[in-house]
Every structure is written in structure tokens, then in C-alpha cells.
Design a protein around this motif. Structure first.
Motif, PDB file in Angstrom:
ATOM      1  N   ARG A   1       0.133  -8.868  -1.795  1.00  0.00           N
ATOM      2  CA  ARG A   1      -0.376  -7.895  -2.770  1.00  0.00           C
ATOM      3  C   ARG A   1      -0.552  -6.532  -2.098  1.00  0.00           C
ATOM      4  O   ARG A   1      -1.042  -6.457  -0.963  1.00  0.00           O
ATOM      5  CB  ARG A   1      -1.712  -8.374  -3.345  1.00  0.00           C
ATOM      6  N   GLN A   2      -0.183  -5.464  -2.794  1.00  0.00           N
ATOM      7  CA  GLN A   2      -0.217  -4.108  -2.223  1.00  0.00           C
ATOM      8  C   GLN A   2      -1.638  -3.685  -1.826  1.00  0.00           C
ATOM      9  O   GLN A   2      -1.812  -2.868  -0.928  1.00  0.00           O
ATOM     10  CB  GLN A   2       0.364  -3.096  -3.232  1.00  0.00           C
ATOM     11  N   ASP A   3      -2.636  -4.265  -2.499  1.00  0.00           N
ATOM     12  CA  ASP A   3      -4.016  -3.861  -2.182  1.00  0.00           C
ATOM     13  C   ASP A   3      -4.648  -4.778  -1.139  1.00  0.00           C
ATOM     14  O   ASP A   3      -5.832  -5.066  -1.169  1.00  0.00           O
ATOM     15  CB  ASP A   3      -4.866  -3.828  -3.467  1.00  0.00           C
ATOM     16  N   SER A   4      -3.826  -5.227  -0.164  1.00  0.00           N
ATOM     17  CA  SER A   4      -4.340  -6.133   0.878  1.00  0.00           C
ATOM     18  C   SER A   4      -4.680  -5.370   2.156  1.00  0.00           C
ATOM     19  O   SER A   4      -3.985  -4.413   2.521  1.00  0.00           O
ATOM     20  CB  SER A   4      -3.278  -7.182   1.250  1.00  0.00           C
ATOM     21  N   GLY A   5      -5.720  -5.831   2.842  1.00  0.00           N
ATOM     22  CA  GLY A   5      -5.946  -5.442   4.233  1.00  0.00           C
ATOM     23  C   GLY A   5      -5.281  -6.520   5.081  1.00  0.00           C
ATOM     24  O   GLY A   5      -5.169  -7.667   4.659  1.00  0.00           O
TER      25      GLY A   5
ATOM     26  N   GLU B   1      -5.325  -4.687  13.356  1.00  0.00           N
ATOM     27  CA  GLU B   1      -5.641  -4.723  11.931  1.00  0.00           C
ATOM     28  C   GLU B   1      -5.140  -3.481  11.232  1.00  0.00           C
ATOM     29  O   GLU B   1      -5.062  -2.409  11.840  1.00  0.00           O
ATOM     30  CB  GLU B   1      -7.165  -4.776  11.749  1.00  0.00           C
ATOM     31  N   TYR B   2      -4.818  -3.610   9.956  1.00  0.00           N
ATOM     32  CA  TYR B   2      -4.380  -2.473   9.148  1.00  0.00           C
ATOM     33  C   TYR B   2      -5.216  -2.415   7.881  1.00  0.00           C
ATOM     34  O   TYR B   2      -5.263  -3.391   7.116  1.00  0.00           O
ATOM     35  CB  TYR B   2      -2.881  -2.599   8.826  1.00  0.00           C
TER      36      TYR B   2
ATOM     37  N   ARG C   1       1.053  -0.830   4.619  1.00  0.00           N
ATOM     38  CA  ARG C   1       2.254  -0.750   3.749  1.00  0.00           C
ATOM     39  C   ARG C   1       3.499  -1.189   4.516  1.00  0.00           C
ATOM     40  O   ARG C   1       4.354  -1.906   4.002  1.00  0.00           O
ATOM     41  CB  ARG C   1       2.415   0.677   3.210  1.00  0.00           C
ATOM     42  N   ALA C   2       3.579  -0.766   5.805  1.00  0.00           N
ATOM     43  CA  ALA C   2       4.768  -1.111   6.601  1.00  0.00           C
ATOM     44  C   ALA C   2       4.828  -2.626   6.835  1.00  0.00           C
ATOM     45  O   ALA C   2       5.903  -3.236   6.725  1.00  0.00           O
ATOM     46  CB  ALA C   2       4.729  -0.369   7.936  1.00  0.00           C
ATOM     47  N   VAL C   3       3.680  -3.233   7.147  1.00  0.00           N
ATOM     48  CA  VAL C   3       3.671  -4.685   7.386  1.00  0.00           C
ATOM     49  C   VAL C   3       4.048  -5.421   6.093  1.00  0.00           C
ATOM     50  O   VAL C   3       4.854  -6.366   6.113  1.00  0.00           O
ATOM     51  CB  VAL C   3       2.289  -5.158   7.902  1.00  0.00           C
TER      52      VAL C   3
END
Ligand code: NAD
Length: 359
Positions: free
Chosen positions: A151-155, A127-128, A136-138
């Protein structure tokens, strides 16, 4: 004489473990218990809830039976139970769910066995966290290799499902079917949507099924499977599922047969096996001699079968079934109302099962 690692666990674990140990010894099978403490108290004494000695003992003895262990909150340790399964590569989680007459349930003819893959899928723990370098890399990799944006604000949680991991769990389900004279294996998935993970699970299931022409094979999409289990559970026999669906469907199936108090389990690898109830440590009842020991006792029945002690396993299973059917010497959770003053204690229910074995 079988040398078995015995892990009482914490919370209500030691009480149900003691009940289980007494009942197993009453079968007449000879055990030498290698007692290994793990869990909350051990964390305070040894700095880890799962000391290396526990793993070494299981590796040496090959078979363990354990009480539930509380997952420490806020210490940085992952669940002891998940760590055990991953470290010892206990890839198949086997959970039989069958109706015992007298148990409070809406159904009276269920006999399911769930094979849950234990090492992969969303449960693998890859998990990230939102805003991390990994996330960010994924996100940028996905944008590079597909037409999609995240979306950039995703886990992010990753869902790996491999040919290797699927083949061995599906084969374990078919081997169990053959050894136990069962009729059908159902592979459960969402291959219509997740084509490359669940799709692979289905494809490999179909390939493995070809080696077992004597056993019926079918597949079901997970959402339909949940509805079918509630409407017509008697149509199903052995289910094999990836980790997350297996986790959820095991509890659903436990609910069909009367709840967690009656749901045993085994975690089996190619080297070692650990037998344990599906339920957790129920810490609010700790030390009260109150909770139901049956799920762990039935895990003990599974252990006896695993050891080849079929006659002792049948005798213990029948004695437990009689106690449940009579409904007298059962714990509060199996009584019509939870505050029934006639409810048996944990040790009292074990005594009743032992008495029925010698009848
Ligand atoms: P739980 O299974 O301990 O309890 C859920 C509910 O079921 C509670 O109401 C409890 O009172 C009841 N219950 C559970 N076992 C029972 C029994 N034998 N007899 C009668 N009633 C019973 O689940 P939880 O509260 O979510 O978890 C408590 C702790 O156990 C957590 O730290 C969790 O991580 C851990 N846990 C451990 C295991 C394991 O050791 N394999 C499995 C699940 C949860």
C-alpha cells in the motif's frame, strides 16, 4: 591490575555503578578505573551524549562496565546504547537468566543464557517513513521484482540477516557452551514464514552446529519457543536468536527469574566488551539510593569471568545469592510488597554483599 572503562551513565546509573564498583573492589581483584561520563548531563555540557573520548577509552581498554543511559527524546540522537553496540561492533548480547533462591518468581530451576545478535535484523534501523522518497522507491522495487503490491501509505522497515552476522553469533553461542560445559544450543526463528531471512539464520545455525558435535543442537519457531519457555523453561539451556526476537525473549526470560532487577548482560565483540544490566535508567528514582544494584553487580560477575577471574566471580556470585536467599538486605523490588519499610537501600544492599564475601 585491570584498566577498565567505567561509565556511570545517568538517572539511577551513578548510584548502581558506585555500588558495583565497591563490590568489585571488595573481591580483591585490582582495578584501575578509567572514568568516562556519558548520557544526559554530558549532552548538555558537550553537545553529544556519547563523546568520542568514551569510544576511544573503550577501544584502548577493551573492557567497559556501564550504568544505564537515558535515550534523549527529540534531539535527533539515537540511543547511546545502540550507537555504542554498532560503533564498536559488539555483535553478541549475552544475557544469563538463572533463578536465585529467594527472588520472587513462579519458577525455581531456570538456568538460561540468551545470545541475541546485536547488529542486524529489523533492529538495524534501516527504515523509510511513510510518503518519503525512500518508501516510494522501495514500494516500486518490490512491485517490479515480485508479484506483490505494498500500500502506498506504508512505512517500511528492512530486515537484513546475513550469513556473516549469523555465523558469528551462533559460533559465539557454541563456544560459550563449550567453555562453560553447557549441554544444548537452541536456534530460534520463524523460518517457516520468513524463508530468506530467518530461513538463512536457521540454515547457517545448522551448518555451524556441525562443528560442535559434543553439544546438542535443536531449533524452535519463535512463537512455540515463547510458549515452551513459560510452560517448561527447565528444558532449555542456551538460546541463540536474531536481534528482535532476542530483545523480546530476553525480557521474557528476565521475567521468569524475577524481573529486571536481577537480569545482567554483556555486549561482546571481537575486540571490545561492554558489561551492563538489561534494565534502563529508571529516572524517576534518581538520587534516592533506592533501586536494585544486583543486575549491574551480576554484570560485574560476568566481567570478572570474562577477565578470567573465575574464583572472584564465584565468590561474588555466591555472596549475592546469599543476600537474595536471606531476603533481609534487599531493595524494595525484591520484598514481598514494594513499600516494605525494611527494604535495603542501593548502597545498603552492596554493603551486605561485601559483608557476605568476607564471611
Ligand atoms: P527502565 O528499565 O529504566 O524501567 C522500567 C521499570 O523497571 C520501571 O518501573 C523501573 O522503576 C523499574 N526498574 C528498572 N531498573 C530497576 C532497578 N535496578 N531496580 C528496581 N527497579 C528497576 O525502562 P524505561 O523506563 O523504559 O527506560 C528509561 C530510560 O532508560 C529510557 O530513556 C530508555 O531508553 C533507557 N534505557 C537504557 C538502557 C541501557 O542503558 N542499556 C536499557 C533500557 C532502557
Amino acid at each position: 591490575m585491570y584498566r577498565i572503562t567505567l561509565i556511570p551513565g545517568d538517572g539511577t546509573g551513578p548510584e548502581i555503578t558506585e555500588a558495583t564498583r565497591r563490590v568489585l573492589e571488595a573481591t580483591g581483584v585490582a582495578f584501575e578505573w578509567d572514568l568516562q561520563d556519558a548520557g544526559e548531563d554530558v549532552y548538555h555540557q558537550e553537545g553529544t551524549p556519547l563523546p568520542e573520548r568514551v569510544l576511544e577509552s573503550i577501544k584502548k581498554n577493551k573492557v567497559a562496565i556501564k550504568g544505564p543511559i537515558t535515550t534523549p527524546v527529540g534531539t535527533g540522537f539515537r540511543s547511546v546504547n545502540v550507537t555504542l553496540r554498532q560503533t564498536l561492533d559488539l555483535f553478541s548480547c549475552v544475557r544469563p537468566c538463572k533463578t536465585y533462591k529467594g527472588a520472587r518468581t513462579r519458577y525455581d530451576n531456570i538456568d538460561l543464557v540468551i545470545f541475541r545478535e546485536n547488529t542486524e535484523d529489523l533492529y538495524a534501523g534501516i527504515e523509510y517513513q511513510k510518503d518519503s522518497d525512500g518508501a516510494r522507491a522501495v514500494i516500486s522495487l518490490v512491485e517490479k521484482y515480485s508479484e506483490r503490491t505494498i500500500r502506498q501509505d506504508s512505512g517500511i522497515s528492512i530486515k537484513p540477516i546475513s550469513v556473516f552476522g549469523t555465523e558469528r553469533i551462533v559460533r559465539a553461542a557454541f563456544e560459550y557452551a563449550r567453555a562453560n560445559k553447557r549441554r544444548k544450543v537452541t536456534s530460534v526463528h520463524k523460518a517457516n514464514i520468513m524463508k530468506f531471512s530467518d530461513g538463512l539464520f536457521l540454515e547457517v545455525s545448522r551448518e555451524v552446529a556441525k562443528d560442535y558435535p559434543d553439544i546438542e543442537f535443536e531449533d524452535k519457531i519463535i512463537d512455540n519457543m515463547c510458549m515452551q519457555l513459560v510452560q517448561k523453561p527447565e528444558l532449555y539451556d542456551i538460546l541463540v536468536l536474531p536481534n528482535l526476537y532476542g530483545d523480546i525473549v530476553s525480557d521474557l526470560a528476565a521475567g521468569l527469574v524475577g524481573g529486571l532487577g536481577i537480569a545482567p548482560g554483556a555486549n561482546i565483540g571481537s575486540e571490545c566488551s561492554v558489561f551492563e544490566a538489561t534494565h534502563g535508567s529508571a529516572p524517576k528514582y534518581k538520587g534516592q539510593n533506592k533501586v536494585n544494584p544486583l543486575a549491574m553487580i551480576l554484570s560485574g560477575v560476568m566481567m570478572l569471568r570474562h577477565l578470567g577471574e573465575t574464583e572472584a566471580a564465584d565468590r561474588l556470585d555466591n555472596a549475592a545469592a546469599s543476600v537474595v536467599r536471606e531476603g533481609k538486605d534487599v531493595t524494595y523490588d525484591m520484598k514481598p510488597v514494594p513499600d516494605d519499610p525494611t527494604a535495603a537501600t542501593t548502597s545498603g544492599m552492596a554493603d551486605a554483599i561485601i559483608a557476605h564475601m568476607s564471611n
